[in-house]
Design an enzyme around this catalytic site. Structure first.
Site, mmCIF file in Angstrom:
data_model
loop_
_atom_site.group_PDB
_atom_site.id
_atom_site.type_symbol
_atom_site.label_atom_id
_atom_site.label_comp_id
_atom_site.label_asym_id
_atom_site.label_seq_id
_atom_site.Cartn_x
_atom_site.Cartn_y
_atom_site.Cartn_z
ATOM 1 C CG ASP A 7 -1.834 1.181 1.280
ATOM 2 O OD1 ASP A 7 -2.283 1.624 0.200
ATOM 3 O OD2 ASP A 7 -2.116 1.671 2.390
ATOM 4 C CD GLU A 66 -4.918 1.136 -2.642
ATOM 5 O OE1 GLU A 66 -5.772 0.409 -2.102
ATOM 6 O OE2 GLU A 66 -4.460 2.168 -2.120
ATOM 7 C CG ASP A 138 -1.008 3.139 5.853
ATOM 8 O OD1 ASP A 138 -1.932 3.449 5.075
ATOM 9 O OD2 ASP A 138 -0.457 3.950 6.608
#
Length: 165
Positions: A7, A66, A138
């Site tokens: 992430d 992502e 996260d």
């Protein structure tokens, strides 16, 4: 197959490693990479070095990250893109195949709805990876990205091969 999920973030980058054996998923590790200070180059180098350490310790076979979404804060989006670029470069240097997933697709895969809240993602990651204690939101997002790749990664690689053929 061992999957590293990332992430991306400039201040805090989450990572999570899962193991996939058939349809079974298990938690290996998760954590956060931090970069502080004023010098952007030093912060990006710090993220690179920390990701290298994760790769060397956990030896993933594939990775997932992502995709960046563009919001109203152009400067913030640019910084996120730079951190994401460093992560992609580091994964490429390690020779890892990388899947890229939109945030809504990750949430829909893990939670069942594309606009899930952070708490819902954390809860579902814990349910899907028994014994997992994410080291922050996260890190939970990174584990969710890895889970998404476990479900879609093989099909994505197959479809890319078919397109090339």
């Amino acid at each position: 197959m061992r999957i590293l999920g990332i992430d991306p973030g400039l201040r805090t980058l989450g990572w999570g490693v899962i193991e996939q054996r058939g349809s079974r998923l298990s938690h290996v590790a998760n954590g956060l990479c931090h970069s502080d200070g004023d010098d952007l180059g030093e912060r990006l180098l710090s993220l690179h070095n920390q990701i290298v350490e994760v790769i060397e310790e956990y030896r993933p076979d594939q990775a997932a990250i992502e995709q960046t979404f563009v919001n109203k804060d152009g400067a913030g989006t640019l910084k996120l893109g730079q951190a994401r670029g460093v992560a992609l470069l580091t994964l490429a240097q390690a020779g890892l195949p990388v899947g890229e997933y939109a945030p809504n697709r990750v949430k829909k895969t893990v939670v069942g709805v594309g606009h899930a809240e952070k708490e819902q993602v954390i809860h579902m990651v814990k349910l899907q990876l028994p014994g997992c204690l994410p080291k922050g939101a996260d890190a939970a997002d990174a584990l969710a990205i890895a889970i998404c790749h476990a479900y879609y990664g093989s099909a994505q690689a197959l479809s890319q091969r078919e397109v090339r053929a």
